[in-house]
Motif scaffolding. Structure first.
Motif, short mmCIF file in Angstrom:
data_model
loop_
_atom_site.label_atom_id
_atom_site.label_comp_id
_atom_site.label_asym_id
_atom_site.label_seq_id
_atom_site.Cartn_x
_atom_site.Cartn_y
_atom_site.Cartn_z
N ALA A 169 26.30 -4.01 34.59
CA ALA A 169 25.29 -2.98 34.33
C ALA A 169 25.94 -1.66 33.93
O ALA A 169 25.46 -0.98 33.01
CB ALA A 169 24.41 -2.79 35.57
N VAL A 170 27.02 -1.30 34.60
CA VAL A 170 27.72 -0.07 34.25
C VAL A 170 28.32 -0.18 32.86
O VAL A 170 28.25 0.75 32.06
CB VAL A 170 28.77 0.29 35.32
CG1 VAL A 170 29.69 1.41 34.86
CG2 VAL A 170 28.08 0.66 36.63
N TYR A 171 28.89 -1.33 32.54
CA TYR A 171 29.44 -1.54 31.20
C TYR A 171 28.35 -1.40 30.14
O TYR A 171 28.54 -0.70 29.14
CB TYR A 171 30.10 -2.92 31.08
CG TYR A 171 30.33 -3.33 29.65
CD1 TYR A 171 31.33 -2.74 28.90
CD2 TYR A 171 29.51 -4.27 29.04
CE1 TYR A 171 31.53 -3.08 27.56
CE2 TYR A 171 29.70 -4.62 27.71
CZ TYR A 171 30.71 -4.02 26.97
OH TYR A 171 30.87 -4.35 25.66
N VAL A 172 27.21 -2.05 30.35
CA VAL A 172 26.12 -1.99 29.38
C VAL A 172 25.66 -0.54 29.18
O VAL A 172 25.46 -0.08 28.06
CB VAL A 172 24.94 -2.90 29.81
CG1 VAL A 172 23.70 -2.64 28.98
CG2 VAL A 172 25.34 -4.37 29.69
N ALA A 173 25.53 0.20 30.30
CA ALA A 173 25.09 1.59 30.20
C ALA A 173 26.15 2.47 29.54
O ALA A 173 25.85 3.25 28.64
CB ALA A 173 24.75 2.12 31.60
N ALA A 174 27.40 2.32 29.95
CA ALA A 174 28.47 3.17 29.42
C ALA A 174 28.79 2.89 27.96
O ALA A 174 29.11 3.79 27.20
CB ALA A 174 29.73 3.01 30.27
N ALA A 175 28.69 1.63 27.57
CA ALA A 175 29.01 1.25 26.20
C ALA A 175 27.81 1.38 25.26
O ALA A 175 27.95 1.17 24.05
CB ALA A 175 29.54 -0.18 26.17
N GLY A 176 26.65 1.70 25.81
CA GLY A 176 25.45 1.82 24.97
C GLY A 176 24.97 0.49 24.43
O GLY A 176 24.36 0.43 23.37
N ARG A 177 25.25 -0.57 25.15
CA ARG A 177 24.86 -1.92 24.73
C ARG A 177 23.44 -2.24 25.18
O ARG A 177 22.85 -1.53 25.98
CB ARG A 177 25.81 -2.95 25.34
CG ARG A 177 27.24 -2.75 25.02
CD ARG A 177 27.54 -3.31 23.69
NE ARG A 177 28.98 -3.21 23.43
CZ ARG A 177 29.50 -3.64 22.35
NH1 ARG A 177 28.78 -4.21 21.43
NH2 ARG A 177 30.79 -3.50 22.15
N ILE A 178 22.96 -3.35 24.68
CA ILE A 178 21.67 -3.89 25.13
C ILE A 178 21.98 -5.19 25.87
O ILE A 178 22.75 -6.02 25.39
CB ILE A 178 20.73 -4.15 23.93
CG1 ILE A 178 20.29 -2.81 23.34
CG2 ILE A 178 19.52 -4.96 24.36
CD1 ILE A 178 19.37 -2.93 22.16
N CYS A 179 21.38 -5.35 27.02
CA CYS A 179 21.58 -6.56 27.81
C CYS A 179 21.12 -7.77 26.99
O CYS A 179 20.09 -7.70 26.31
CB CYS A 179 20.77 -6.45 29.11
SG CYS A 179 20.91 -7.90 30.15
N PRO A 180 21.83 -8.87 27.06
CA PRO A 180 21.44 -10.07 26.30
C PRO A 180 20.06 -10.62 26.66
O PRO A 180 19.47 -11.36 25.88
CB PRO A 180 22.53 -11.10 26.66
CG PRO A 180 23.64 -10.34 27.25
CD PRO A 180 23.09 -9.06 27.77
N LEU A 181 19.55 -10.26 27.81
CA LEU A 181 18.21 -10.74 28.17
C LEU A 181 17.13 -10.13 27.27
O LEU A 181 16.09 -10.75 27.05
CB LEU A 181 17.91 -10.44 29.65
CG LEU A 181 18.76 -11.20 30.65
CD1 LEU A 181 18.50 -10.70 32.06
CD2 LEU A 181 18.51 -12.70 30.56
N THR A 182 17.37 -8.94 26.75
CA THR A 182 16.37 -8.28 25.89
C THR A 182 16.13 -9.07 24.60
O THR A 182 14.98 -9.37 24.28
CB THR A 182 16.79 -6.83 25.60
OG1 THR A 182 16.89 -6.13 26.84
CG2 THR A 182 15.79 -6.14 24.70
N PRO A 183 17.18 -9.44 23.83
CA PRO A 183 16.91 -10.23 22.62
C PRO A 183 16.32 -11.61 22.94
O PRO A 183 15.53 -12.14 22.15
CB PRO A 183 18.27 -10.36 21.94
CG PRO A 183 19.22 -9.50 22.66
CD PRO A 183 18.57 -9.02 23.90
N ILE A 184 16.69 -12.18 24.08
CA ILE A 184 16.11 -13.48 24.46
C ILE A 184 14.62 -13.33 24.67
O ILE A 184 13.81 -14.12 24.18
CB ILE A 184 16.81 -14.04 25.72
CG1 ILE A 184 18.25 -14.42 25.40
CG2 ILE A 184 16.03 -15.23 26.29
CD1 ILE A 184 19.10 -14.75 26.63
N GLU A 185 14.23 -12.29 25.41
CA GLU A 185 12.81 -12.04 25.64
C GLU A 185 12.08 -11.80 24.32
O GLU A 185 11.01 -12.36 24.07
CB GLU A 185 12.60 -10.84 26.56
CG GLU A 185 11.13 -10.57 26.80
CD GLU A 185 10.84 -9.22 27.43
OE1 GLU A 185 9.65 -8.86 27.47
OE2 GLU A 185 11.78 -8.53 27.87
N ASN A 186 12.67 -10.98 23.43
CA ASN A 186 12.04 -10.70 22.13
C ASN A 186 11.87 -11.96 21.30
O ASN A 186 10.83 -12.17 20.66
CB ASN A 186 12.86 -9.66 21.36
CG ASN A 186 12.51 -8.26 21.79
OD1 ASN A 186 11.39 -7.95 22.13
ND2 ASN A 186 13.51 -7.40 21.77
#
Length: 125
Positions: free
Chosen positions: A45-62
């Motif tokens: 979670a810290v990596y995703v927030a610090a790197a400005g990434r999107i969690c892989p669950l978001t594209p799966i849901e979309n």
């Protein structure tokens, strides 16, 4: 209909993951072996927030929402579901970094409390 249910399940899973990251250390007091899974989740979670990434669950849901004939959404889970309520002006890079720092600080405090209790318990005769 199945794709919609799966999309909703991914949404719930994503929400539960966020809750686990935020307060999973509370469960570590009861189940110490949970610490490894929790610390890995916090690191992610810290990596995703610090790197400005999107969690892989978001594209799966979309993808599942689009397969169900619904519209997906741009951005991440937090932007879509929580941003309007928590950060009405928008999620900036600084806010993302602040969220990462908050997650680290909260979990540091919870683990420090847990470790202090363990030490006190082991020091008793």
């Amino acid at each position: 209909m199945t794709a919609r249910w799966l999309a909703d399940a991914v949404l719930v899973l994503h929400g539960l993951f966020i809750v686990f990251v935020l307060i999973g250390a509370v469960g570590v007091a009861r189940w110490p072996r949970l610490a490894w899974a929790h610390l890995a989740a916090v690191a992610w979670a810290v990596y995703v927030a610090a790197a400005g990434r999107i969690c892989p669950l978001t594209p799966i849901e979309n993808t599942l929402r689009r397969a169900a004939g619904e519209a997906g959404y741009d951005g991440g889970f937090i932007e879509h579901y929580l941003l309007a309520a928590i950060y009405p002006d928008g999620l900036t890079r600084g806010v993302q970094i602040g969220l990462g720092i908050f997650v680290l600080a909260l979990n540091f405090a919870l683990y420090a409390r847990w470790l202090a209790r363990r030490r006190r318990a082991s020091d008793r005769p």
